[in-house]
Design a protein around this motif. Structure first.
Motif, PDB file in Angstrom:
ATOM      1  N   VAL A   8     -34.424  68.970  38.176  1.00  0.00           N
ATOM      2  CA  VAL A   8     -34.383  67.967  39.243  1.00  0.00           C
ATOM      3  C   VAL A   8     -35.777  67.384  39.412  1.00  0.00           C
ATOM      4  O   VAL A   8     -36.772  68.115  39.453  1.00  0.00           O
ATOM      5  CB  VAL A   8     -33.906  68.581  40.582  1.00  0.00           C
ATOM      6  N   LYS A   9     -35.846  66.070  39.498  1.00  0.00           N
ATOM      7  CA  LYS A   9     -37.127  65.387  39.695  1.00  0.00           C
ATOM      8  C   LYS A   9     -37.031  64.495  40.919  1.00  0.00           C
ATOM      9  O   LYS A   9     -36.012  63.823  41.135  1.00  0.00           O
ATOM     10  CB  LYS A   9     -37.483  64.559  38.465  1.00  0.00           C
ATOM     11  N   GLN A  10     -38.077  64.484  41.712  1.00  0.00           N
ATOM     12  CA  GLN A  10     -38.134  63.577  42.851  1.00  0.00           C
ATOM     13  C   GLN A  10     -38.843  62.301  42.428  1.00  0.00           C
ATOM     14  O   GLN A  10     -39.868  62.350  41.740  1.00  0.00           O
ATOM     15  CB  GLN A  10     -38.851  64.232  44.018  1.00  0.00           C
ATOM     16  N   HIS A  11     -38.287  61.182  42.821  1.00  0.00           N
ATOM     17  CA  HIS A  11     -38.869  59.905  42.434  1.00  0.00           C
ATOM     18  C   HIS A  11     -38.475  58.844  43.450  1.00  0.00           C
ATOM     19  O   HIS A  11     -37.710  59.100  44.396  1.00  0.00           O
ATOM     20  CB  HIS A  11     -38.385  59.516  41.026  1.00  0.00           C
ATOM     21  N   LYS A  12     -39.020  57.662  43.247  1.00  0.00           N
ATOM     22  CA  LYS A  12     -38.640  56.477  44.021  1.00  0.00           C
ATOM     23  C   LYS A  12     -38.261  55.368  43.049  1.00  0.00           C
ATOM     24  O   LYS A  12     -38.720  55.362  41.906  1.00  0.00           O
ATOM     25  CB  LYS A  12     -39.799  56.008  44.912  1.00  0.00           C
ATOM     26  N   ILE A  13     -37.436  54.462  43.509  1.00  0.00           N
ATOM     27  CA  ILE A  13     -37.115  53.273  42.733  1.00  0.00           C
ATOM     28  C   ILE A  13     -37.934  52.118  43.299  1.00  0.00           C
ATOM     29  O   ILE A  13     -37.822  51.784  44.481  1.00  0.00           O
ATOM     30  CB  ILE A  13     -35.610  52.944  42.796  1.00  0.00           C
ATOM     31  N   CYS A  14     -38.776  51.538  42.461  1.00  0.00           N
ATOM     32  CA  CYS A  14     -39.629  50.440  42.915  1.00  0.00           C
ATOM     33  C   CYS A  14     -38.766  49.262  43.348  1.00  0.00           C
ATOM     34  O   CYS A  14     -37.904  48.801  42.587  1.00  0.00           O
ATOM     35  CB  CYS A  14     -40.567  50.025  41.778  1.00  0.00           C
ATOM     36  N   PRO A  15     -38.960  48.742  44.552  1.00  0.00           N
ATOM     37  CA  PRO A  15     -38.147  47.605  45.009  1.00  0.00           C
ATOM     38  C   PRO A  15     -38.481  46.298  44.297  1.00  0.00           C
ATOM     39  O   PRO A  15     -37.764  45.317  44.433  1.00  0.00           O
ATOM     40  CB  PRO A  15     -38.491  47.522  46.502  1.00  0.00           C
ATOM     41  N   ILE A  16     -39.549  46.280  43.504  1.00  0.00           N
ATOM     42  CA  ILE A  16     -39.966  45.051  42.816  1.00  0.00           C
ATOM     43  C   ILE A  16     -39.449  45.034  41.382  1.00  0.00           C
ATOM     44  O   ILE A  16     -38.717  44.139  40.985  1.00  0.00           O
ATOM     45  CB  ILE A  16     -41.509  44.929  42.837  1.00  0.00           C
TER      46      ILE A  16
ATOM     47  N   LYS B 135     -37.690  47.626  39.892  1.00  0.00           N
ATOM     48  CA  LYS B 135     -36.456  48.418  39.778  1.00  0.00           C
ATOM     49  C   LYS B 135     -36.597  49.604  38.828  1.00  0.00           C
ATOM     50  O   LYS B 135     -35.603  50.128  38.333  1.00  0.00           O
ATOM     51  CB  LYS B 135     -35.294  47.528  39.307  1.00  0.00           C
ATOM     52  N   ARG B 136     -37.827  50.066  38.568  1.00  0.00           N
ATOM     53  CA  ARG B 136     -38.028  51.215  37.694  1.00  0.00           C
ATOM     54  C   ARG B 136     -38.440  52.435  38.510  1.00  0.00           C
ATOM     55  O   ARG B 136     -38.874  52.329  39.655  1.00  0.00           O
ATOM     56  CB  ARG B 136     -39.072  50.898  36.618  1.00  0.00           C
ATOM     57  N   SER B 137     -38.312  53.597  37.869  1.00  0.00           N
ATOM     58  CA  SER B 137     -38.591  54.861  38.548  1.00  0.00           C
ATOM     59  C   SER B 137     -40.098  55.059  38.710  1.00  0.00           C
ATOM     60  O   SER B 137     -40.884  54.796  37.794  1.00  0.00           O
ATOM     61  CB  SER B 137     -37.993  56.018  37.756  1.00  0.00           C
ATOM     62  N   ILE B 138     -40.506  55.571  39.879  1.00  0.00           N
ATOM     63  CA  ILE B 138     -41.899  55.904  40.165  1.00  0.00           C
ATOM     64  C   ILE B 138     -42.021  57.418  40.183  1.00  0.00           C
ATOM     65  O   ILE B 138     -41.384  58.100  40.992  1.00  0.00           O
ATOM     66  CB  ILE B 138     -42.356  55.334  41.523  1.00  0.00           C
ATOM     67  N   GLU B 139     -42.821  57.961  39.273  1.00  0.00           N
ATOM     68  CA  GLU B 139     -43.016  59.409  39.218  1.00  0.00           C
ATOM     69  C   GLU B 139     -43.935  59.861  40.352  1.00  0.00           C
ATOM     70  O   GLU B 139     -44.964  59.249  40.616  1.00  0.00           O
ATOM     71  CB  GLU B 139     -43.607  59.819  37.867  1.00  0.00           C
TER      72      GLU B 139
ATOM     73  N   ILE C  65     -42.710  40.526  32.276  1.00  0.00           N
ATOM     74  CA  ILE C  65     -41.589  41.239  31.677  1.00  0.00           C
ATOM     75  C   ILE C  65     -41.844  42.740  31.710  1.00  0.00           C
ATOM     76  O   ILE C  65     -42.993  43.190  31.772  1.00  0.00           O
ATOM     77  CB  ILE C  65     -41.341  40.796  30.215  1.00  0.00           C
ATOM     78  N   GLU C  66     -40.778  43.502  31.689  1.00  0.00           N
ATOM     79  CA  GLU C  66     -40.862  44.935  31.503  1.00  0.00           C
ATOM     80  C   GLU C  66     -40.996  45.206  30.002  1.00  0.00           C
ATOM     81  O   GLU C  66     -40.327  44.577  29.202  1.00  0.00           O
ATOM     82  CB  GLU C  66     -39.619  45.633  32.048  1.00  0.00           C
ATOM     83  N   PRO C  67     -41.870  46.150  29.590  1.00  0.00           N
ATOM     84  CA  PRO C  67     -42.053  46.420  28.153  1.00  0.00           C
ATOM     85  C   PRO C  67     -40.745  46.785  27.442  1.00  0.00           C
ATOM     86  O   PRO C  67     -40.608  46.560  26.242  1.00  0.00           O
ATOM     87  CB  PRO C  67     -43.039  47.590  28.129  1.00  0.00           C
ATOM     88  N   GLU C  68     -39.794  47.350  28.185  1.00  0.00           N
ATOM     89  CA  GLU C  68     -38.529  47.754  27.573  1.00  0.00           C
ATOM     90  C   GLU C  68     -37.708  46.567  27.069  1.00  0.00           C
ATOM     91  O   GLU C  68     -36.755  46.747  26.300  1.00  0.00           O
ATOM     92  CB  GLU C  68     -37.697  48.566  28.569  1.00  0.00           C
ATOM     93  N   ARG C  69     -38.058  45.358  27.472  1.00  0.00           N
ATOM     94  CA  ARG C  69     -37.332  44.165  27.015  1.00  0.00           C
ATOM     95  C   ARG C  69     -37.739  43.739  25.598  1.00  0.00           C
ATOM     96  O   ARG C  69     -37.074  42.893  25.005  1.00  0.00           O
ATOM     97  CB  ARG C  69     -37.582  42.983  27.970  1.00  0.00           C
ATOM     98  N   ILE C  70     -38.835  44.299  25.073  1.00  0.00           N
ATOM     99  CA  ILE C  70     -39.328  43.879  23.755  1.00  0.00           C
ATOM    100  C   ILE C  70     -38.325  44.287  22.668  1.00  0.00           C
ATOM    101  O   ILE C  70     -37.914  45.450  22.573  1.00  0.00           O
ATOM    102  CB  ILE C  70     -40.708  44.494  23.464  1.00  0.00           C
ATOM    103  N   ARG C  71     -37.943  43.300  21.854  1.00  0.00           N
ATOM    104  CA  ARG C  71     -36.992  43.553  20.755  1.00  0.00           C
ATOM    105  C   ARG C  71     -37.699  43.590  19.410  1.00  0.00           C
ATOM    106  O   ARG C  71     -37.344  44.371  18.530  1.00  0.00           O
ATOM    107  CB  ARG C  71     -35.921  42.448  20.764  1.00  0.00           C
TER     108      ARG C  71
ATOM    109  N   LEU D  72     -30.242  47.113  32.447  1.00  0.00           N
ATOM    110  CA  LEU D  72     -31.065  48.176  33.014  1.00  0.00           C
ATOM    111  C   LEU D  72     -31.632  47.835  34.382  1.00  0.00           C
ATOM    112  O   LEU D  72     -31.761  48.696  35.243  1.00  0.00           O
ATOM    113  CB  LEU D  72     -32.219  48.510  32.063  1.00  0.00           C
ATOM    114  N   TYR D  73     -31.987  46.569  34.579  1.00  0.00           N
ATOM    115  CA  TYR D  73     -32.738  46.192  35.783  1.00  0.00           C
ATOM    116  C   TYR D  73     -31.973  45.284  36.728  1.00  0.00           C
ATOM    117  O   TYR D  73     -32.476  44.948  37.797  1.00  0.00           O
ATOM    118  CB  TYR D  73     -34.059  45.517  35.373  1.00  0.00           C
ATOM    119  N   GLY D  74     -30.752  44.873  36.351  1.00  0.00           N
ATOM    120  CA  GLY D  74     -29.989  44.003  37.224  1.00  0.00           C
ATOM    121  C   GLY D  74     -30.544  42.595  37.254  1.00  0.00           C
ATOM    122  O   GLY D  74     -31.430  42.222  36.473  1.00  0.00           O
ATOM    123  N   GLU D  75     -30.060  41.818  38.154  1.00  0.00           N
ATOM    124  CA  GLU D  75     -30.457  40.406  38.246  1.00  0.00           C
ATOM    125  C   GLU D  75     -31.788  40.269  38.971  1.00  0.00           C
ATOM    126  O   GLU D  75     -32.030  40.922  39.991  1.00  0.00           O
ATOM    127  CB  GLU D  75     -29.373  39.613  38.974  1.00  0.00           C
ATOM    128  N   ARG D  76     -32.653  39.410  38.446  1.00  0.00           N
ATOM    129  CA  ARG D  76     -33.944  39.179  39.091  1.00  0.00           C
ATOM    130  C   ARG D  76     -33.777  38.360  40.354  1.00  0.00           C
ATOM    131  O   ARG D  76     -32.816  37.594  40.499  1.00  0.00           O
ATOM    132  CB  ARG D  76     -34.891  38.452  38.122  1.00  0.00           C
TER     133      ARG D  76
END
Length: 797
Positions: A479-487, A489-493, A522-528, A569-573
């Motif tokens: 189990v990990k505690q985290h937050k979801i960034c409201p800007i 939408k990614r996990s904050i460790e 852009i989020e780096p995960e969008r790189i193809r 992954l991130y929903g609509e901007r």
């Protein structure tokens, strides 16, 4: 200050009205009682305590106990009588075990049983003033659900003595002891320590009980160690050492017995043994009374300390160590008498735990073909070839191959264990262990790249207490505690450096290659795809790792990205209208003023054809999400600080464990341990294995030593053998044929020799009547039996 003084003297004049009759105070105690009763309502506690200490010193002088005060034990007794008596127990633990003690206290102690009824008369849910955790406070205020240990800090000073003395148990750490000792030493060296009170709150009290977990550390280190020095100075009526290994060292070392006896003497030093552990002088000066003369010349503190230590040690050497080492029966008898009086032993053999399985694995790393050809081409002689090969084997280039091969072996072993559950139904939990921080980091890095960070918990030598607790919680419970960034939408460790109030995830600022006026984040995960990034820059990594590590990025990189606004992954901007309410217009103005070279831009919608999924763009800069969206600049929208903590399930089944943080950890649920370096010392091997092979385990732990060997063509190996270069010769048999005794953890070069040892003369095999060497420490320990259980005693009665 003047007003305070006038109030003080007015209160004093109202309550104290001398002169008094000659028989008003017949004894010093009656005077002290009168002063304390009259002044306790308006005089600070610290002033009253100083008065009490001075009264103690005055009585000692007037009662003619000068002779006692000239002796070591007399001075110690006088000092400790002047300290504040407390009924509390002080427990000192390694930093990594603070959370473990917290959980054990919660599971095994009913706090209400030890609570003060008067202080808890309001029927509070958790009684107060029972357990105090250094860095956190009262255990009643610590809730496990909030992952409290990530906030543990030693920057705050200790609670004052009059608060600590109210508790039943106080738990502190080795790090706090080191910090307190260094603070005292700095004050003494600077000449600013002019007070008559000890420099640490822990030294101001005489505790009922002092317990040191993993206390063998006190014997392992010389008395020059900061932690050892400080702990030795703490006053307590009862002193305990808790340890799984009272002495450490290689039992096959010819000097092991002598070294181990030195360690035992240091433990006796802490325990204040009357013959072999003369109490040391105190760190702080003895409390001085204004009624005593200060003119007589006395030896320096360093001189007295050295004399006392030498005296106790010399007596131990003369009466115990030397006779025992010389195999004199009187030395053994005396050692056994001393240990029986102070030691209680419980053995794993008595509870029949599942035996650990030891494996010696072979990992072969072939020298690249091009490098072998280069060696053959450039080496003019066999000795030159051997030297060049040796240099290459110690190079960073080859070490990367070694780290990758060890990581691959560990991951393949884990997959095999997860696929075959016929022998062990427990979930696969793995520890990767090393005593070298760099080795551990180098092996774990390729594992993180392949498996992801969510599967690996990390305990390195430089880890803070909060990070240690968080990682252990992830490994134990998944189990990990985290937050979801409201800007973004990614996990904050959550960690000791980030409590979740900012988002440290990277965002990349790019411009469209088709129209450079179109700029977005852009989020780096969008790189193809990365058309103009060479494989050389990735240091042999797959192209897919480009997005994961910012060290591979460069301004001007061409990127093909997924430009869908409604990303899976991130929903609509957020819309441009919503961003305007957050201050995007101010952001654009600031960016234009800096010619788009500053820190400002926002995560707005993509400004491109909605039908076009892939977009080609150029990298301009990158920074964290919170740096882009900074309240001090322009941003006035929601921030991570406004978001509640969430718990997230994750498959965290690997723990990277450095030896410096392994002491005392309860990892009884672990199924596999991988050692990155061979451990020849039986005591150290047992200590490492005991993290998992301990009370509570329900199955055997597999201990796999990963032995790397290099490989070259036969022609090159033959030439190196002719050169007789020891550094490039490999004796695989020496490493791979090692067999470990299941009882005493000694290692043998063959299975037959190990079995013969186990079945005939292993001193720790419970099925054997011991008939070994009487002058090995293990034989002495063997005669110290665990105390009978209460049930057995009651039955006998």
């Amino acid at each position: 200050p003047t007003r305070q003084l006038s109030t003080f003297y007015k209160n004093l004049a109202d309550r104290v009205q001398p002169p008094y009759s000659n028989n008003q105070f017949p004894t010093i105690d009656s005077l002290a009682t009168f002063v304390l009763n009259v002044c306790r309502t308006f005089v600070p506690l610290s002033e009253l305590e100083l008065f009490r200490q001075n009264i103690v010193n005055l009585k000692a002088k007037m009662e003619g106990r000068r002779g006692m005060l000239h002796s070591t034990q007399g001075r110690r007794l006088a000092l400790e009588r002047s300290l504040i008596p407390a009924s509390a127990t002080l427990i000192i633990v390694p930093d990594a075990l603070l959370e473990h003690w917290f959980h054990q206290i919660n599971q095994n102690i009913n706090l209400a049983t030890f609570a003060d009824r008067k202080e808890n008369a309001n029927n509070q849910q958790i009684p107060r003033h029972v357990i105090h955790l250094d860095g956190l406070g009262d255990i009643a205020d610590v809730t496990d659900s909030e992952s409290p240990f990530r906030n543990v800090t030693l920057k705050k000073p200790l609670q004052p003595w009059w608060l600590l003395s109210k508790y039943f148990i106080v738990v502190t750490t080795f790090a706090r002891c080191q910090q307190e000792y260094r603070y005292i030493m700095r004050k003494r060296r600077s000449g600013s320590d002019n007070t008559t009170t000890p420099g640490s709150e822990l030294l101001r009290m005489r505790w009922l009980r002092l317990v040191v977990d993993e206390g063998h550390e006190l014997g392992t280190h010389e008395t020059t160690n900061d932690v050892t020095n400080f702990i030795n100075e703490i006053a307590a009526e009862r002193r305990w050492v808790m340890s799984g290994t009272p002495t450490t060292g290689d039992v096959d070392d010819q000097n092991y017995t002598a070294k181990a006896l030195d360690q035992l003497q240091r433990l006796l030093f802490f325990l204040r043994h009357p013959q072999y552990g003369t109490p040391p002088s105190v760190i702080n000066e003895e409390p001085r009374s204004p009624y005593l003369e200060q003119t007589r010349l006395v030896p320096t503190q360093e001189m007295l300390e050295a004399k006392r230590i030498k005296s106790a040690r010399q007596k131990w050497i003369t009466e115990v160590k030397n006779p025992f080492v010389k195999r004199n029966i009187q030395g053994r008898v005396r050692l056994l008498q001393v240990l029986k009086a102070i030691m209680v032993m419980h053995r794993k053999e008595d509870i029949e735990l599942p035996k650990p399985h030891f494996i010696q694995s072979e990992v072969n790393i072939m020298v690249p073909q091009l490098k072998q050809e280069e060696l053959e081409r450039d080496a003019v002689s066999d000795s030159k070839l051997s030297t060049m090969l040796e240099d290459y084997l110690h190079s960073t280039e080859f070490q990367i191959l070694v780290d990758q091969s060890q990581a691959d072996h560990i991951m393949n072993s884990i997959r095999a264990a997860q696929a075959d559950r016929s022998r062990d139904q427990r979930p696969v939990k793995v520890v990767v262990y090393s005593s070298v921080n760099h080795n551990l980091l180098s092996v774990i890095e390729p594992m993180i790249r392949k498996l992801g960070k969510e599967q690996i918990a990390e305990l390195y030598d430089f880890a803070a207490i909060g990070d240690t607790s968080t990682e252990l919680n992830r490994f134990r419970h998944g189990v990990k505690q985290h937050k979801i960034c409201p800007i973004c939408k990614r996990s904050i460790e959550i960690s000791t450096t980030n409590s979740g109030n900012r988002c440290d995830n990277f965002l990349m600022e790019v411009v469209s290659l088709a129209d450079e006026n179109k700029r977005f984040l852009i989020e780096p995960e969008r790189i193809r795809r990365t058309p103009n990034v060479s494989l050389d820059r990735l240091e042999g990594e797959d192209m897919q790792h480009y997005a994961k590590l910012s060290k591979f990025w460069k301004v001007g990189d061409e990127l093909e990205i997924d430009a869908r606004d409604d990303h899976p992954l991130y929903g609509e901007r957020l819309s441009e209208e919503r961003w305007e309410t957050y201050g995007s217009k101010d952001c654009k103005e600031l960016a234009m003023e800096d010619n788009y070279l500053g820190r400002d831009w926002y995560l707005g919608p993509f400004q491109c054809d909605s039908k076009k999924q892939w977009l080609e763009c150029r990298l301009v800069k990158w920074q964290t999400c919170s740096n882009f969206h900074n309240r001090s600049r322009w941003y006035n929208g929601p921030t991570p600080a406004n978001v509640p903590l969430e718990q997230m399930k994750e498959d965290c089944h690997i723990l990277a464990l450095h030896s410096g943080l392994s002491h005392g950890l309860d990892l009884s649920f672990v199924t596999h341990m991988f050692l990155l370096e061979p451990i020849d010392d039986a005591a150290v091997l047992e200590q490492v294995t005991s993290r998992a092979h301990r009370l509570g385990t329900t199955g055997p732990v597999i201990v796999d030593t990963v032995n790397p060997f290099f490989g070259v063509k036969k022609e090159i190996q033959d030439r190196c053998n002719k050169a007789e270069s020891v550094k490039v010769l490999q004796n695989k048999t020496k490493f791979l044929s090692k067999v470990v005794c299941q009882y005493c953890f000694r290692q043998f070069q063959s299975m037959s020799r190990a079995e013969e040892h186990e079945n005939t003369n292993c001193p720790r095999n419970p099925n054997l009547s011991y008939a070994g060497d009487d002058f090995q420490l293990s034989s002495v320990y063997h005669e110290i039996k665990p105390p009978p259980s209460k049930l057995a005693v009651n039955g006998a009665e």
